[in-house]
Design a protein around this motif. Structure first.
Motif, PDB file in Angstrom:
ATOM      1  N   VAL A   1       0.681  -1.170  -0.333  1.00  8.52           N
ATOM      2  CA  VAL A   1       0.367  -0.277  -0.140  1.00  8.52           C
ATOM      3  C   VAL A   1       0.543   1.396  -0.368  1.00  8.52           C
ATOM      4  CG1 VAL A   1      -2.241  -1.442   1.155  1.00  8.52           C
ATOM      5  CG2 VAL A   1      -0.092  -0.073   2.672  1.00  8.52           C
ATOM      6  N   LYS A   2       1.854   1.219   0.292  1.00 11.16           N
ATOM      7  CA  LYS A   2       3.217   2.603   0.356  1.00 11.16           C
ATOM      8  C   LYS A   2       3.631   2.339  -1.153  1.00 11.16           C
ATOM      9  CE  LYS A   2       6.751   1.535   2.936  1.00 11.16           C
ATOM     10  NZ  LYS A   2       7.942   1.579   3.778  1.00 11.16           N
ATOM     11  N   PHE A   3       4.252   1.814  -1.917  1.00  2.75           N
ATOM     12  CA  PHE A   3       4.983   2.072  -2.533  1.00  2.75           C
ATOM     13  C   PHE A   3       4.032   2.247  -4.259  1.00  2.75           C
ATOM     14  CE2 PHE A   3       7.741   0.103   0.007  1.00  2.75           C
ATOM     15  CZ  PHE A   3       8.750   0.832   0.135  1.00  2.75           C
ATOM     16  N   VAL A   4       3.145   3.243  -4.122  1.00  2.00           N
ATOM     17  CA  VAL A   4       1.791   4.003  -4.332  1.00  2.00           C
ATOM     18  C   VAL A   4       2.061   4.495  -5.485  1.00  2.00           C
ATOM     19  CG1 VAL A   4       0.058   2.292  -4.635  1.00  2.00           C
ATOM     20  CG2 VAL A   4       0.864   4.175  -3.932  1.00  2.00           C
TER      21      VAL A   4
ATOM     22  N   GLU B   1       8.167  -5.873 -12.632  1.00  2.00           N
ATOM     23  CA  GLU B   1       8.740  -5.060 -13.804  1.00  2.00           C
ATOM     24  C   GLU B   1       8.217  -3.769 -12.971  1.00  2.00           C
ATOM     25  OE1 GLU B   1      10.932  -5.874 -16.114  1.00  2.00           O
ATOM     26  OE2 GLU B   1      10.330  -7.681 -16.560  1.00  2.00           O
ATOM     27  N   LEU B   2       9.183  -2.367 -13.305  1.00  5.03           N
ATOM     28  CA  LEU B   2       8.856  -1.025 -12.712  1.00  5.03           C
ATOM     29  C   LEU B   2       8.289  -0.892 -13.555  1.00  5.03           C
ATOM     30  CD1 LEU B   2      11.017   0.273 -11.278  1.00  5.03           C
ATOM     31  CD2 LEU B   2      12.348   1.760 -13.393  1.00  5.03           C
ATOM     32  N   GLY B   3       7.328   0.036 -12.078  1.00 11.14           N
ATOM     33  CA  GLY B   3       5.988   0.673 -13.339  1.00 11.14           C
ATOM     34  C   GLY B   3       4.796  -0.370 -13.081  1.00 11.14           C
ATOM     35  N   GLN B   4       4.660  -1.441 -13.269  1.00 10.09           N
ATOM     36  CA  GLN B   4       3.893  -2.509 -13.643  1.00 10.09           C
ATOM     37  C   GLN B   4       3.754  -2.964 -12.580  1.00 10.09           C
ATOM     38  OE1 GLN B   4       4.804  -4.912 -17.001  1.00 10.09           O
ATOM     39  NE2 GLN B   4       4.925  -3.161 -18.108  1.00 10.09           N
ATOM     40  N   GLY B   5       3.222  -2.753 -10.728  1.00 14.26           N
ATOM     41  CA  GLY B   5       3.102  -3.881  -9.845  1.00 14.26           C
ATOM     42  C   GLY B   5       4.435  -4.931  -9.090  1.00 14.26           C
TER      43      GLY B   5
ATOM     44  N   ILE C   1       1.373 -17.997  -1.247  1.00 17.57           N
ATOM     45  CA  ILE C   1       0.314 -16.977  -0.768  1.00 17.57           C
ATOM     46  C   ILE C   1       1.919 -16.100  -1.785  1.00 17.57           C
ATOM     47  CG2 ILE C   1      -0.412 -15.198   0.894  1.00 17.57           C
ATOM     48  CD1 ILE C   1       1.067 -16.949   3.035  1.00 17.57           C
ATOM     49  N   TRP C   2      -0.157 -15.053  -2.878  1.00 12.88           N
ATOM     50  CA  TRP C   2       0.567 -14.173  -3.577  1.00 12.88           C
ATOM     51  C   TRP C   2      -0.138 -13.211  -2.946  1.00 12.88           C
ATOM     52  CZ3 TRP C   2       3.864 -14.279  -7.825  1.00 12.88           C
ATOM     53  CH2 TRP C   2       3.600 -15.382  -8.397  1.00 12.88           C
ATOM     54  N   ILE C   3       0.985 -12.159  -3.348  1.00 11.52           N
ATOM     55  CA  ILE C   3       0.091 -10.197  -2.472  1.00 11.52           C
ATOM     56  C   ILE C   3       1.120  -9.747  -3.983  1.00 11.52           C
ATOM     57  CG2 ILE C   3       0.865  -8.184  -0.833  1.00 11.52           C
ATOM     58  CD1 ILE C   3       1.210 -11.032   1.744  1.00 11.52           C
ATOM     59  N   GLU C   4      -0.450  -9.347  -4.105  1.00  9.80           N
ATOM     60  CA  GLU C   4      -0.480  -8.457  -5.215  1.00  9.80           C
ATOM     61  C   GLU C   4      -0.622  -6.949  -5.529  1.00  9.80           C
ATOM     62  OE1 GLU C   4      -0.838 -12.310  -8.530  1.00  9.80           O
ATOM     63  OE2 GLU C   4      -2.366 -10.867  -7.430  1.00  9.80           O
ATOM     64  N   ASP C   5       0.405  -6.366  -5.949  1.00 12.31           N
ATOM     65  CA  ASP C   5      -0.129  -4.566  -5.736  1.00 12.31           C
ATOM     66  C   ASP C   5      -0.482  -3.790  -7.360  1.00 12.31           C
ATOM     67  OD1 ASP C   5       2.603  -3.895  -6.350  1.00 12.31           O
ATOM     68  OD2 ASP C   5       3.146  -4.133  -4.271  1.00 12.31           O
ATOM     69  N   ASN C   6      -0.374  -2.560  -7.342  1.00  9.91           N
ATOM     70  CA  ASN C   6      -0.363  -2.112  -8.266  1.00  9.91           C
ATOM     71  C   ASN C   6      -0.137  -0.643  -8.361  1.00  9.91           C
ATOM     72  OD1 ASN C   6      -2.443  -0.452  -6.560  1.00  9.91           O
ATOM     73  ND2 ASN C   6      -3.393  -0.141  -7.744  1.00  9.91           N
ATOM     74  N   GLY C   7       1.515  -0.798  -7.706  1.00 11.57           N
ATOM     75  CA  GLY C   7       2.083   0.259  -7.546  1.00 11.57           C
ATOM     76  C   GLY C   7       2.908   0.604  -8.571  1.00 11.57           C
ATOM     77  N   ILE C   8       4.274   1.013  -8.387  1.00  9.39           N
ATOM     78  CA  ILE C   8       5.427   1.419  -9.015  1.00  9.39           C
ATOM     79  C   ILE C   8       6.966   0.054  -9.479  1.00  9.39           C
ATOM     80  CG2 ILE C   8       5.617   4.256  -7.539  1.00  9.39           C
ATOM     81  CD1 ILE C   8       7.699   3.216  -5.938  1.00  9.39           C
TER      82      ILE C   8
END
Ligand code: ADP
Length: 426
Positions: A321-324, A401-405, A345-352
């Motif tokens: 939740v921080k690196f967005v 990948e950079l910019g792809q979560g 266990i996968w933890i997937e984000d939409n961050g940087i």
């Protein structure tokens, strides 16, 4: 038979017996040598002979002794045939008695005069056949001896090789023992040093928090109670307070990190469903409007240390939740995939996102990709996750990948005693 072993030595000092016999034998293609007396027969026989023909008249005490010493000196395989030519009757008895008296026990054949050609030839042939068999025995014995010699030489060289092998084995064993001893000593020194370092860092971190908290509290009191302070003074005080707060967090994280190495981690079944819901409920930053954490329903049970797993999942969710990018609401998805006794266990984000070159190093303590100016943090969270998960017998990794979560994963053993919730996904 060898050259000299098939010749017949003849002596008949008087009369024409010797010459006649030699002539008959030669006509039958048998080598015959006429000798002047018994001692000459004995001397030549020492070099090799197939049979001896001696007349009774040539036997005296002296010549019988000569024959005896010839027979006594024979090798064990040899029994040189002797043909005694006599005039029959008493002469035969006298000849045989003399030989027996002198202990000559060889194969003696008696031929009485008149010497018939057929009798002579057949007696000589029988004697030569016997001699031939003796020579065959001699050759076999000599073959056996040389084989024995070769065997002995081989056995000796085999023994030598065995001795060398044994020495080599002993040397290797000594080296191995020495190596093991060195490894044991170094390992125990390392374990000791590690324990000392961990105890040291724990007590330093622990003892540092006291004075730090005093600084924080006094700064707070000054800010709240000293109304006459200049604006510049207040700014400095706020900076002191922020720096002290940050240092306190850093110390807390270091404490946490060293505790992971020190503390016991008994493993037990942990209900992921309940655990993640509790974590999300506990921290406001995991809930709207700050973030949306979506959980796949009915997560399975894993085998873990619950408090440590809570720490790991909290760290990963905090990062998610921080690196967005600024202005974006964090969308986080938690799901599991089950394979061969393992739950991922996968933890997937939409961050940087994180560039692949940084994937390894971010698990090292104090490693950060982003500056604390942009994203607050101490660089310890992921190292705690890695150390903890590995101590629980699991593994951790990421896909990004950079910019792809970013998609972090943790592998833990699946709890078989629990009714499985089979979940399938990417
Ligand atoms: P901290 O979060 O305190 O900086 P961590 O050890 O948790 O330290 O993470 C190390 C670094 O890895 C972070 O500083 C950041 O650069 C990167 N990182 C971790 N998680 C993520 C994420 N979900 N998205 C992007 N970068 C991340």
């Amino acid at each position: 038979m060898r050259g000299l072993d098939d010749r017949v030595l003849i002596t008949a000092p008087t009369g024409r017996d010797a010459a006649n016999a030699a002539e008959v034998l030669r006509a039958e293609r048998i080598a015959a040598v006429v000798c002047p007396d018994v001692p000459s027969v004995c001397r030549l026989a020492g070099e090799g002979a197939g049979a001896l023909i001696v007349t009774q008249e040539s036997l005296t005490t002296e010549t019988a002794g000569c024959l005896l010493s010839l027979f006594l000196n024979q090798p064990p395989w040899s029994d040189l045939p002797l043909i005694l030519v006599t005039s029959g009757g008493d002469a035969t008895v006298r000849g045989l008695s003399l030989l027996r008296e002198f202990g000559v026990n060889s194969a003696v054949t008696v031929l009485e005069r008149p010497l018939r050609r057929l009798m002579l030839v057949s007696a000589v042939r029988a004697a030569l056949r016997a001699r031939e068999r003796q020579c065959q025995v001699r050759d076999l014995l000599s073959q056996r001896d040389s084989m024995l010699q070769e065997l002995c030489a081989r056995a000796e060289s085999l023994e030598q090789s065995q001795r060398e092998l044994l020495t080599a084995k002993e040397t290797i064993a000594r080296h191995a023992e020495h190596l093991e001893q060195t490894v044991r000593e170094r390992t125990s020194r390392l374990v000791e040093t590690n324990a000392q370092l961990e105890a040291f860092s724990y007590s330093v971190s622990h003892d540092m928090r006291g004075p730090l908290r005093a600084m924080l509290q006094y700064a707070q009191i000054l800010l709240e109670e000293q109304t006459g302070m200049t604006a510049e003074g207040r700014v400095y005080l706020e900076r002191i307070s922020r720096a002290a707060t940050r240092l306190d967090r850093l110390i807390q994280d270091v404490l946490l990190y060293s505790r992971v190495a020190r503390s016991e981690m008994p493993l037990a079944p942990v209900d992921l469903d309940r655990l993640i819901q509790e974590i999300v409920q506990q921290y406001p930053e995991f809930r709207p409007p700050r973030a949306n954490v979506v959980m796949q329903s009915a997560l399975p049970q894993v085998v873990a240390h619950e408090a440590s797993l809570t720490q790991c999942l909290s760290n990963l969710l905090s990062n998610a939740v921080k690196f967005v990018p600024p202005g974006r609401t964090a969308e986080v998805r938690v799901r599991t995939v089950q394979t061969n006794g393992t739950v991922r266990i996968w933890i997937e984000d939409n961050g940087i996102g994180i560039a692949p070159k940084d994937h390894q190093r971010i698990f090292n303590i104090f490693e950060r990709v982003h500056s604390p100016k942009d994203y607050d943090g101490t660089g310890i969270g992921l190292s705690i996750v890695k150390k903890t998960v590995e101590r629980m017998g699991g593994a951790v990794g990421l896909v990004s990948e950079l910019g792809q979560g970013t998609r972090f994963w943790i592998d833990l053993p699946y709890n078989n005693t629990y009714e499985p919730y089979l979940t399938r996904g990417r």
